[in-house]
Design a protein around this motif. Structure first.
Motif, PDB file in Angstrom:
ATOM      1  N   ALA A  31       0.969  -1.330   0.108  1.00 58.70           N
ATOM      2  CA  ALA A  31       0.034   0.111   0.033  1.00 58.70           C
ATOM      3  C   ALA A  31       0.722   1.276  -0.069  1.00 58.70           C
ATOM      4  N   THR A  32       2.085   1.173   0.764  1.00 59.54           N
ATOM      5  CA  THR A  32       3.037   2.379   0.555  1.00 59.54           C
ATOM      6  C   THR A  32       3.619   2.717  -0.588  1.00 59.54           C
ATOM      7  N   LYS A  33       3.536   1.809  -1.609  1.00 62.33           N
ATOM      8  CA  LYS A  33       3.994   2.007  -2.979  1.00 62.33           C
ATOM      9  C   LYS A  33       2.954   2.667  -4.064  1.00 62.33           C
ATOM     10  N   ALA A  34       1.598   2.768  -3.432  1.00 62.69           N
ATOM     11  CA  ALA A  34       0.852   3.447  -4.441  1.00 62.69           C
ATOM     12  C   ALA A  34       1.119   4.929  -4.469  1.00 62.69           C
ATOM     13  N   PRO A  35       0.925   5.578  -5.622  1.00 63.87           N
ATOM     14  CA  PRO A  35       1.427   6.826  -5.985  1.00 63.87           C
ATOM     15  C   PRO A  35       0.295   7.750  -4.933  1.00 63.87           C
ATOM     16  N   THR A  36       0.818   8.874  -4.506  1.00 59.22           N
ATOM     17  CA  THR A  36       0.140   9.810  -3.840  1.00 59.22           C
ATOM     18  C   THR A  36      -0.680  10.831  -4.678  1.00 59.22           C
ATOM     19  N   LEU A  37      -1.742  10.755  -4.647  1.00 61.03           N
ATOM     20  CA  LEU A  37      -2.654  11.667  -5.658  1.00 61.03           C
ATOM     21  C   LEU A  37      -3.447  13.056  -5.023  1.00 61.03           C
ATOM     22  N   HIS A  38      -3.315  12.744  -3.588  1.00 60.90           N
ATOM     23  CA  HIS A  38      -3.871  13.888  -2.595  1.00 60.90           C
ATOM     24  C   HIS A  38      -3.272  13.960  -1.415  1.00 60.90           C
ATOM     25  N   VAL A  39      -3.122  15.290  -0.868  1.00 61.22           N
ATOM     26  CA  VAL A  39      -2.675  15.255   0.452  1.00 61.22           C
ATOM     27  C   VAL A  39      -3.433  16.461   1.196  1.00 61.22           C
ATOM     28  N   THR A  40      -3.685  15.926   2.476  1.00 61.85           N
ATOM     29  CA  THR A  40      -4.408  16.794   3.274  1.00 61.85           C
ATOM     30  C   THR A  40      -3.397  17.298   4.292  1.00 61.85           C
ATOM     31  N   HIS A  41      -3.666  18.636   4.548  1.00 62.77           N
ATOM     32  CA  HIS A  41      -2.616  19.548   5.466  1.00 62.77           C
ATOM     33  C   HIS A  41      -3.576  20.023   6.453  1.00 62.77           C
ATOM     34  N   THR A  42      -3.167  19.572   7.764  1.00 62.54           N
ATOM     35  CA  THR A  42      -4.185  19.949   9.038  1.00 62.54           C
ATOM     36  C   THR A  42      -3.293  20.869   9.945  1.00 62.54           C
ATOM     37  N   TYR A  43      -3.489  22.096   9.952  1.00 64.60           N
ATOM     38  CA  TYR A  43      -2.528  23.136  10.731  1.00 64.60           C
ATOM     39  C   TYR A  43      -3.327  23.085  12.148  1.00 64.60           C
ATOM     40  N   LEU A  44      -2.184  22.961  13.166  1.00 63.16           N
ATOM     41  CA  LEU A  44      -2.604  22.982  14.681  1.00 63.16           C
ATOM     42  C   LEU A  44      -1.826  24.012  15.301  1.00 63.16           C
ATOM     43  N   ARG A  45      -2.355  24.445  16.509  1.00 63.48           N
ATOM     44  CA  ARG A  45      -1.954  25.505  17.255  1.00 63.48           C
ATOM     45  C   ARG A  45      -1.627  24.831  18.667  1.00 63.48           C
ATOM     46  N   ALA A  46      -0.723  24.760  19.113  1.00 65.33           N
ATOM     47  CA  ALA A  46      -0.447  24.300  20.500  1.00 65.33           C
ATOM     48  C   ALA A  46      -1.001  25.229  21.500  1.00 65.33           C
ATOM     49  N   ALA A  47      -1.366  24.762  22.838  1.00 69.19           N
ATOM     50  CA  ALA A  47      -1.541  25.637  23.846  1.00 69.19           C
ATOM     51  C   ALA A  47       0.029  26.020  24.343  1.00 69.19           C
ATOM     52  N   PRO A  48      -0.243  27.312  25.053  1.00 69.98           N
ATOM     53  CA  PRO A  48       1.089  27.849  25.485  1.00 69.98           C
ATOM     54  C   PRO A  48       1.673  27.099  26.398  1.00 69.98           C
ATOM     55  N   GLY A  49       3.218  26.906  25.774  1.00 68.37           N
ATOM     56  CA  GLY A  49       4.103  25.852  26.386  1.00 68.37           C
ATOM     57  C   GLY A  49       3.907  24.602  26.303  1.00 68.37           C
ATOM     58  N   LYS A  50       3.046  24.090  25.331  1.00 63.00           N
ATOM     59  CA  LYS A  50       2.590  22.765  24.945  1.00 63.00           C
ATOM     60  C   LYS A  50       3.031  22.230  23.727  1.00 63.00           C
ATOM     61  N   ARG A  51       3.861  22.865  22.854  1.00 61.95           N
ATOM     62  CA  ARG A  51       4.154  22.496  21.689  1.00 61.95           C
ATOM     63  C   ARG A  51       4.709  20.951  21.615  1.00 61.95           C
ATOM     64  N   ALA A  52       5.728  20.654  22.484  1.00 59.73           N
ATOM     65  CA  ALA A  52       6.410  19.276  22.490  1.00 59.73           C
ATOM     66  C   ALA A  52       5.300  18.158  22.732  1.00 59.73           C
ATOM     67  N   ALA A  53       4.540  18.527  23.953  1.00 58.10           N
ATOM     68  CA  ALA A  53       3.546  17.706  24.193  1.00 58.10           C
ATOM     69  C   ALA A  53       2.607  17.520  23.099  1.00 58.10           C
ATOM     70  N   LEU A  54       2.150  18.520  22.518  1.00 60.51           N
ATOM     71  CA  LEU A  54       1.189  18.265  21.329  1.00 60.51           C
ATOM     72  C   LEU A  54       2.001  17.479  20.317  1.00 60.51           C
ATOM     73  N   ILE A  55       3.255  17.678  20.117  1.00 60.25           N
ATOM     74  CA  ILE A  55       3.762  16.830  18.781  1.00 60.25           C
ATOM     75  C   ILE A  55       3.976  15.323  19.265  1.00 60.25           C
ATOM     76  N   ALA A  56       4.304  15.350  20.536  1.00 60.32           N
ATOM     77  CA  ALA A  56       4.366  13.667  21.227  1.00 60.32           C
ATOM     78  C   ALA A  56       2.916  13.182  21.090  1.00 60.32           C
TER      79      ALA A  56
END
Length: 150
Positions: A31-56
């Motif tokens: 399945a990982t060898k199928a070509p990519t025809l569409h990409v969805t981007h989801t933008y997120l804002r971390a709570a103050p001081g919580k960027r590393a925790a949001l990434i985790a």
């Protein structure tokens, strides 16, 4: 510390979307060898001081489900991009998910299959916090891949 993040962001942004997914060890690795025809981007804002925790949180929860989506052939890739500057942007990270069809998440069966993946997933909280405490989705862009270099 900022330079390695910037280099990683540049490398991920210039890599083909299928190359961004963690390889699957399961029998449906094709399945990982199928070509990519569409990409969805989801933008997120971390709570103050919580960027590393949001990434985790994203890595432990969203990407666990995205790996299952790749195994099922629903997705071709996933990536996490972190804003590398200190500007006053309204977002901190972007989650990018690649799909093998131009309709992306709206392709027949994808939403229902992912709903089942989500129902089977058990949330892993980070520092005792869930997504609502760590950050918010700012916006969501479904994108059709027009051209891609190799």
């Amino acid at each position: 510390m900022m330079v390695p993040r910037l280099l990683l962001a540049i490398a991920m942004a210039s890599a083909p979307p299928a190359a961004l997914a963690a390889p699957s060890a399961g029998p449906t690795a094709q399945a990982t060898k199928a070509p990519t025809l569409h990409v969805t981007h989801t933008y997120l804002r971390a709570a103050p001081g919580k960027r590393a925790a949001l990434i985790a949180y994203i890595k432990q929860n969203w990407f666990a489900m995205d790996r299952a989506g790749i195994d099922q052939g629903l997705f071709t890739s996933y990536a996490l991009l972190e804003r590398a500057d200190d500007s006053d942007a309204d977002w901190d990270v972007i989650v990018a998910v690649g799909y093998p069809t131009a309709k992306g998440h709206d392709a027949p069966g994808v939403a229902d299959a992912f709903k089942a993946i989500r129902a089977a997933h058990r949330e892993i909280k980070v520092d005792g916090l869930g997504l609502a405490e760590l950050g918010t989705v700012v916006r969501h862009y479904p994108l059709t891949l027009v051209d891609q270099g190799r």
